[in-house]
Design an enzyme around this catalytic site. Structure first.
Site, PDB file in Angstrom:
ATOM      1  N   HIS A 143       0.837  -1.205   0.000  1.00 12.71           N
ATOM      2  CA  HIS A 143       0.000   0.000   0.000  1.00 12.71           C
ATOM      3  C   HIS A 143       0.871   1.254   0.000  1.00 12.71           C
ATOM      4  O   HIS A 143       0.628   2.191  -0.763  1.00 12.71           O
ATOM      5  CB  HIS A 143      -0.897   0.044   1.246  1.00 12.71           C
ATOM      6  N   LYS A 167     -18.798  -5.800   6.829  1.00 14.07           N
ATOM      7  CA  LYS A 167     -17.543  -6.494   7.103  1.00 14.07           C
ATOM      8  C   LYS A 167     -16.978  -5.992   8.421  1.00 14.07           C
ATOM      9  O   LYS A 167     -16.971  -4.798   8.684  1.00 14.07           O
ATOM     10  CB  LYS A 167     -16.523  -6.227   5.995  1.00 14.07           C
ATOM     11  N   ARG A 202      -1.911  -5.793  -8.711  1.00 10.69           N
ATOM     12  CA  ARG A 202      -0.882  -6.803  -8.457  1.00 10.69           C
ATOM     13  C   ARG A 202      -0.816  -7.848  -9.561  1.00 10.69           C
ATOM     14  O   ARG A 202       0.249  -8.370  -9.866  1.00 10.69           O
ATOM     15  CB  ARG A 202      -1.174  -7.517  -7.136  1.00 10.69           C
ATOM     16  N   SER A 242      -3.443  -7.493   2.492  1.00  9.48           N
ATOM     17  CA  SER A 242      -3.754  -7.394   3.924  1.00  9.48           C
ATOM     18  C   SER A 242      -4.263  -8.720   4.459  1.00  9.48           C
ATOM     19  O   SER A 242      -3.922  -9.127   5.572  1.00  9.48           O
ATOM     20  CB  SER A 242      -4.804  -6.307   4.157  1.00  9.48           C
TER      21      SER A 242
END
Length: 159
Positions: free
Chosen positions: A17, A41, A90, A127
């Site tokens: 990040h 969440k 990514r 994460s």
């Protein structure tokens, strides 16, 4: 003045990040790191803690600020006159999902999304992976900033 947003959950912030945020900070006058508040969440870190961690680890960039939002990102952008969304990519799987979101966002408000390929050093990092490895006792010290590692270990009762 150019203003971009780097949105995400940042639960917890990783070196991947920070790589993206730092690179974006060099391209835009102002960068907002925006933590999504998702009531569906429950993260490891409450939003307030994520904001505090992000503020600390992004302090080296004077043009970066930290905020949170709920609802549609494009509404957040419109309300704050943010002209670009920047997403770190990514892998191809990230691109497939993010392209759909970018096209929807552009259709809703005209806000453009820019994709920034991740540094290959962080291409596997997420994460979720950091949390999983840390929960099982693995060493994640090379993947998160020191203040995040301290907070993560404290959260897991290993401070």
């Amino acid at each position: 003045m150019t203003h971009a947003v780097c949105p995400g959950s940042f639960d917890p912030p990783t070196l991947g990040h920070l790589d993206v945020i730092g690179r974006v900070a060099g391209l835009f006058d102002t960068v907002t790191v925006a933590v999504l508040v998702n009531p569906n969440k429950s993260g490891m870190f409450p939003v307030a803690e994520r904001l505090e961690l992000l503020a600390g680890v992004t302090a080296e960039w004077p043009n970066v600020r930290v905020d949170s939002f709920s609802g549609l990102l494009v509404d957040y952008c419109r309300e704050r006159d943010i002209s670009a969304i920047v997403k770190g990519i990514r892998a191809v799987s990230d691109f497939d999902y993010e392209l759909q979101m970018a096209q929807m966002n552009h259709g809703l408000t005209g806000v453009d999304t820019l994709f920034l390929p991740t540094n290959p050093q962080y291409s596997f990092l997420s994460s979720s992976l950091v949390k999983q490895v840390a929960e099982f006792g693995g060493d994640v010290s090379e993947h998160v900033p020191a203040p995040v590692l301290t907070a993560l270990l404290a959260k897991l009762g290993r401070a």
